[in-house]
Design a protein around this motif. Sequence first.
Motif, PDB file in Angstrom:
ATOM      1  N   ASN A 164      11.906   7.342  -4.403  1.00  0.00           N
ATOM      2  CA  ASN A 164      12.535   6.098  -4.870  1.00  0.00           C
ATOM      3  C   ASN A 164      13.206   5.350  -3.720  1.00  0.00           C
ATOM      4  O   ASN A 164      13.155   4.118  -3.644  1.00  0.00           O
ATOM      5  CB  ASN A 164      13.562   6.398  -5.967  1.00  0.00           C
ATOM      6  CG  ASN A 164      12.913   6.753  -7.297  1.00  0.00           C
ATOM      7  OD1 ASN A 164      11.778   6.344  -7.564  1.00  0.00           O
ATOM      8  ND2 ASN A 164      13.616   7.524  -8.116  1.00  0.00           N
ATOM      9  N   HIS A 165      13.815   6.112  -2.823  1.00  0.00           N
ATOM     10  CA  HIS A 165      14.452   5.484  -1.665  1.00  0.00           C
ATOM     11  C   HIS A 165      13.411   4.813  -0.779  1.00  0.00           C
ATOM     12  O   HIS A 165      13.620   3.680  -0.301  1.00  0.00           O
ATOM     13  CB  HIS A 165      15.232   6.527  -0.872  1.00  0.00           C
ATOM     14  CG  HIS A 165      15.841   5.990   0.396  1.00  0.00           C
ATOM     15  ND1 HIS A 165      16.822   5.022   0.406  1.00  0.00           N
ATOM     16  CD2 HIS A 165      15.580   6.285   1.713  1.00  0.00           C
ATOM     17  CE1 HIS A 165      17.158   4.742   1.660  1.00  0.00           C
ATOM     18  NE2 HIS A 165      16.410   5.487   2.467  1.00  0.00           N
ATOM     19  N   GLN A 166      12.280   5.473  -0.569  1.00  0.00           N
ATOM     20  CA  GLN A 166      11.233   4.895   0.274  1.00  0.00           C
ATOM     21  C   GLN A 166      10.623   3.645  -0.377  1.00  0.00           C
ATOM     22  O   GLN A 166      10.286   2.680   0.321  1.00  0.00           O
ATOM     23  CB  GLN A 166      10.151   5.932   0.575  1.00  0.00           C
ATOM     24  CG  GLN A 166      10.592   7.049   1.502  1.00  0.00           C
ATOM     25  CD  GLN A 166      11.137   6.541   2.834  1.00  0.00           C
ATOM     26  OE1 GLN A 166      10.588   5.618   3.441  1.00  0.00           O
ATOM     27  NE2 GLN A 166      12.240   7.129   3.279  1.00  0.00           N
ATOM     28  N   ILE A 167      10.488   3.654  -1.676  1.00  0.00           N
ATOM     29  CA  ILE A 167       9.995   2.452  -2.376  1.00  0.00           C
ATOM     30  C   ILE A 167      10.994   1.308  -2.204  1.00  0.00           C
ATOM     31  O   ILE A 167      10.611   0.154  -1.954  1.00  0.00           O
ATOM     32  CB  ILE A 167       9.745   2.764  -3.868  1.00  0.00           C
ATOM     33  CG1 ILE A 167       8.556   3.717  -4.009  1.00  0.00           C
ATOM     34  CG2 ILE A 167       9.521   1.481  -4.662  1.00  0.00           C
ATOM     35  CD1 ILE A 167       8.321   4.221  -5.426  1.00  0.00           C
ATOM     36  N   GLU A 168      12.283   1.618  -2.301  1.00  0.00           N
ATOM     37  CA  GLU A 168      13.315   0.602  -2.075  1.00  0.00           C
ATOM     38  C   GLU A 168      13.237   0.063  -0.650  1.00  0.00           C
ATOM     39  O   GLU A 168      13.362  -1.145  -0.421  1.00  0.00           O
ATOM     40  CB  GLU A 168      14.699   1.213  -2.337  1.00  0.00           C
ATOM     41  CG  GLU A 168      15.860   0.249  -2.135  1.00  0.00           C
ATOM     42  CD  GLU A 168      17.216   0.905  -2.296  1.00  0.00           C
ATOM     43  OE1 GLU A 168      18.229   0.262  -1.982  1.00  0.00           O
ATOM     44  OE2 GLU A 168      17.257   2.079  -2.732  1.00  0.00           O
ATOM     45  N   VAL A 169      13.033   0.968   0.310  1.00  0.00           N
ATOM     46  CA  VAL A 169      12.914   0.568   1.713  1.00  0.00           C
ATOM     47  C   VAL A 169      11.724  -0.379   1.900  1.00  0.00           C
ATOM     48  O   VAL A 169      11.812  -1.383   2.616  1.00  0.00           O
ATOM     49  CB  VAL A 169      12.765   1.825   2.599  1.00  0.00           C
ATOM     50  CG1 VAL A 169      12.185   1.483   3.960  1.00  0.00           C
ATOM     51  CG2 VAL A 169      14.116   2.520   2.764  1.00  0.00           C
ATOM     52  N   CYS A 170      10.613  -0.078   1.267  1.00  0.00           N
ATOM     53  CA  CYS A 170       9.431  -0.940   1.360  1.00  0.00           C
ATOM     54  C   CYS A 170       9.719  -2.323   0.780  1.00  0.00           C
ATOM     55  O   CYS A 170       9.305  -3.347   1.357  1.00  0.00           O
ATOM     56  CB  CYS A 170       8.252  -0.310   0.634  1.00  0.00           C
ATOM     57  SG  CYS A 170       7.582   1.161   1.439  1.00  0.00           S
ATOM     58  N   ASN A 171      10.391  -2.373  -0.349  1.00  0.00           N
ATOM     59  CA  ASN A 171      10.753  -3.665  -0.938  1.00  0.00           C
ATOM     60  C   ASN A 171      11.691  -4.444  -0.021  1.00  0.00           C
ATOM     61  O   ASN A 171      11.585  -5.672   0.098  1.00  0.00           O
ATOM     62  CB  ASN A 171      11.390  -3.464  -2.316  1.00  0.00           C
ATOM     63  CG  ASN A 171      10.364  -3.122  -3.386  1.00  0.00           C
ATOM     64  OD1 ASN A 171       9.285  -3.714  -3.422  1.00  0.00           O
ATOM     65  ND2 ASN A 171      10.681  -2.169  -4.251  1.00  0.00           N
ATOM     66  N   ASN A 172      12.615  -3.725   0.656  1.00  0.00           N
ATOM     67  CA  ASN A 172      13.478  -4.389   1.644  1.00  0.00           C
ATOM     68  C   ASN A 172      12.633  -5.019   2.746  1.00  0.00           C
ATOM     69  O   ASN A 172      12.898  -6.136   3.207  1.00  0.00           O
ATOM     70  CB  ASN A 172      14.446  -3.385   2.278  1.00  0.00           C
ATOM     71  CG  ASN A 172      15.479  -2.856   1.307  1.00  0.00           C
ATOM     72  OD1 ASN A 172      15.782  -3.486   0.300  1.00  0.00           O
ATOM     73  ND2 ASN A 172      16.017  -1.695   1.612  1.00  0.00           N
ATOM     74  N   GLY A 173      11.604  -4.276   3.201  1.00  0.00           N
ATOM     75  CA  GLY A 173      10.737  -4.776   4.257  1.00  0.00           C
ATOM     76  C   GLY A 173      10.007  -6.047   3.851  1.00  0.00           C
ATOM     77  O   GLY A 173       9.867  -6.977   4.653  1.00  0.00           O
ATOM     78  N   ASP A 217       0.837  -1.207   0.000  1.00  0.00           N
ATOM     79  CA  ASP A 217       0.000   0.000   0.000  1.00  0.00           C
ATOM     80  C   ASP A 217       0.868   1.252   0.000  1.00  0.00           C
ATOM     81  O   ASP A 217       0.543   2.254  -0.652  1.00  0.00           O
ATOM     82  CB  ASP A 217      -0.909   0.007   1.222  1.00  0.00           C
ATOM     83  CG  ASP A 217      -2.037  -1.009   1.129  1.00  0.00           C
ATOM     84  OD1 ASP A 217      -2.375  -1.412  -0.002  1.00  0.00           O
ATOM     85  OD2 ASP A 217      -2.571  -1.408   2.179  1.00  0.00           O
ATOM     86  N   ALA A 218       1.970   1.214   0.740  1.00  0.00           N
ATOM     87  CA  ALA A 218       2.893   2.356   0.766  1.00  0.00           C
ATOM     88  C   ALA A 218       3.517   2.566  -0.607  1.00  0.00           C
ATOM     89  O   ALA A 218       3.592   3.705  -1.098  1.00  0.00           O
ATOM     90  CB  ALA A 218       3.973   2.129   1.818  1.00  0.00           C
ATOM     91  N   ILE A 219       3.953   1.480  -1.250  1.00  0.00           N
ATOM     92  CA  ILE A 219       4.553   1.581  -2.591  1.00  0.00           C
ATOM     93  C   ILE A 219       3.544   2.178  -3.563  1.00  0.00           C
ATOM     94  O   ILE A 219       3.879   3.075  -4.372  1.00  0.00           O
ATOM     95  CB  ILE A 219       5.028   0.199  -3.075  1.00  0.00           C
ATOM     96  CG1 ILE A 219       6.237  -0.266  -2.245  1.00  0.00           C
ATOM     97  CG2 ILE A 219       5.398   0.242  -4.568  1.00  0.00           C
ATOM     98  CD1 ILE A 219       6.642  -1.706  -2.508  1.00  0.00           C
ATOM     99  N   ASP A 220       2.291   1.707  -3.513  1.00  0.00           N
ATOM    100  CA  ASP A 220       1.259   2.222  -4.431  1.00  0.00           C
ATOM    101  C   ASP A 220       1.037   3.715  -4.210  1.00  0.00           C
ATOM    102  O   ASP A 220       0.858   4.480  -5.172  1.00  0.00           O
ATOM    103  CB  ASP A 220      -0.053   1.462  -4.214  1.00  0.00           C
ATOM    104  CG  ASP A 220       0.032   0.002  -4.635  1.00  0.00           C
ATOM    105  OD1 ASP A 220       0.985  -0.343  -5.375  1.00  0.00           O
ATOM    106  OD2 ASP A 220      -0.832  -0.791  -4.200  1.00  0.00           O
TER     107      ASP A 220
END
Length: 634
Positions: A142-151, A118-121
């Motif tokens: 972009n960094h936050q999307i990467e962080v979400c994928n890490n999670g 949901d955050a990525i979307d």
Amino acid sequence: MNRISASILFAFFAFVLCAQNNNNSKMYHSAVQLAESRDYVKAIDLFKRVVDIEPENINAQYNIGHCYLNLNNGADSASVYLNNAKNLLKKDDYNTELGLDIFMALAKSYQLQYRFQDAIDTYTKVQGFISKDLTELNEAINHQIEVCNNGIVLMKNPVKLEVQNLGENVNSKYDDHSPLVTADESLLLFTSKRISSYSTIMDDGQFTEKIFASSKDKEWKKSEIIKSIVKKNSHESGVCLSADGTELYMLISNIDGQDIYVSNFDGETWSEPFKLPQGINSRFNETHASINADKSTLFFTSDRKGGYGGLDIYMVRKLPNGEWGTPKNLGNTINTPYDEETPMIHYDGKTLYFSSEGHNSMGNFDIFYSKMNNDSSWTKPVNMGYPINTPDDDFFFTPTVAENKAYMASSRFEDNYGGSDLYLIEYEEPFENRLAVIKGQLKNTPETAWDNVKITVKENGTNNVIGEYKPHPETGKYLLILETEKSYDIAFSGQGVETKNITYNVEEDMAYHRNAQPTLLEDLYLNVDSPKEDNINIADKTSHQATVVDPEKHPYTVQFVTLKELLVDLDRFSIDVNQIKVFKCKDGNYRYVFGAFENFRDAKNAKKEVIKATGYDDPFVRYFWQLNKMKTEE
């Protein structure tokens, strides 16, 4: 630390929307003031009363969400109100300051709830309506999307974790954080925002930070404030405790920024904190420090120029003359364009635990570890994994000698007394480089001084120095941290000391995690030259001003009071006034000391005399060289 960087929105149209109802406008304005002073609970209550009257007040809905984001475990409530604000937002207002704040805060609330997709979307939607020319914002998203994928990845491989609250003797209903323990886990120091007679209340209902101590028999005893280092209206925060419990490194904030100080324990009293020298401290901010087991290497954080971005981690080694050398940035294997914080060097001297907003963090600060190679380079940092790490801030991970145990502060576990509590956590046990805690004591006569003794540990049959240690100068007790399944050559030497060499095998079953207790070496009888009776008059009887004392011959003194004004009458003290000296220091204070002593034991004995003669209950033994650094130029 606030969980999001956007501030409370004070847009002009917020007050226009509230102007339909003058009382509501006043209520909204009061809520904004409460939020600005970080009293989020009361602010939420007022904002909700505004919404009850004006359900479509988008600013109030947004600010309720923002306030919830700044409360522990408030992310789920935040997302409700932020979604309300988003639904009230016209599409044409998406790409406005208010619109961006709503979407970014909503995405953050999803992250904190582990709703990474949901955050990525939401972040992707923001990128769809902002300009590609907003390079900084696009990079942040972009960094936050990467962080979400890490999670997403980290949560698929959770770490098995056992958690134990340290109990009501340690924790309080206020924030308790920054746990520090000795190598044998017999002493715990920590920082607390609880009420005390030495603290003042803050806007958020908590109190100024003070350092508390608890000792352990089978259980942790009732914690007590460390009185000798407190200042009424300041924050004192502990950042590192030496393995033997005799050096406490502290963060102190003042108008010049944040600096690192050290306090020494004389067996009874912690000394007045002493500011570490230039090179370690700078005109920029230094926020954390960690000393290795033999006190030869210090790791610290700084946002000084020349780093890789934000706070970086540096290391500095102690020179043969006892001074600190030139700090070295740990490089871009450890440091990132984001902040690195709370480095903690393990007792093995080569495993560094630290927090970072970079690398493969799953959100805000995550805890990582890296190992130092033989050439002083570092291995790629490894994320400690979920649930040690979360989408929120995770830092101040304090390892123990056993590498599967650590102390940390958290507010996310159910058995919580309020705010953040201190916990002991245990996770999967590593099978390499197990360590043993070795304790011993040197013996001679009860009056023997051990100041000149040096303990050098080498790998058996080699010149590879593992560490150089010092025994306690009064008791002769010492503590070594050694890898198991190895043999060591241990030399006891020094000026006026009979050199003795022993070979010691550290067996696998001595590992601290199995023994649960330190391994005790047999007492070692060591011949040491008796100190000379060499008391000197350290000050003129009338002025009590500078008589030069050689800090190498007489390194110790007893400081008994610090004042803003000079004492008028020293004769009221029933001690030899020829032994009292006053130092006028750079901070505007006058520091009064008694005596100059060759060894620590004599200084401790004099301390008892000073307490009896002056009526002060907190004199302490300190080094003359510190006072020489602190005094004003004549």
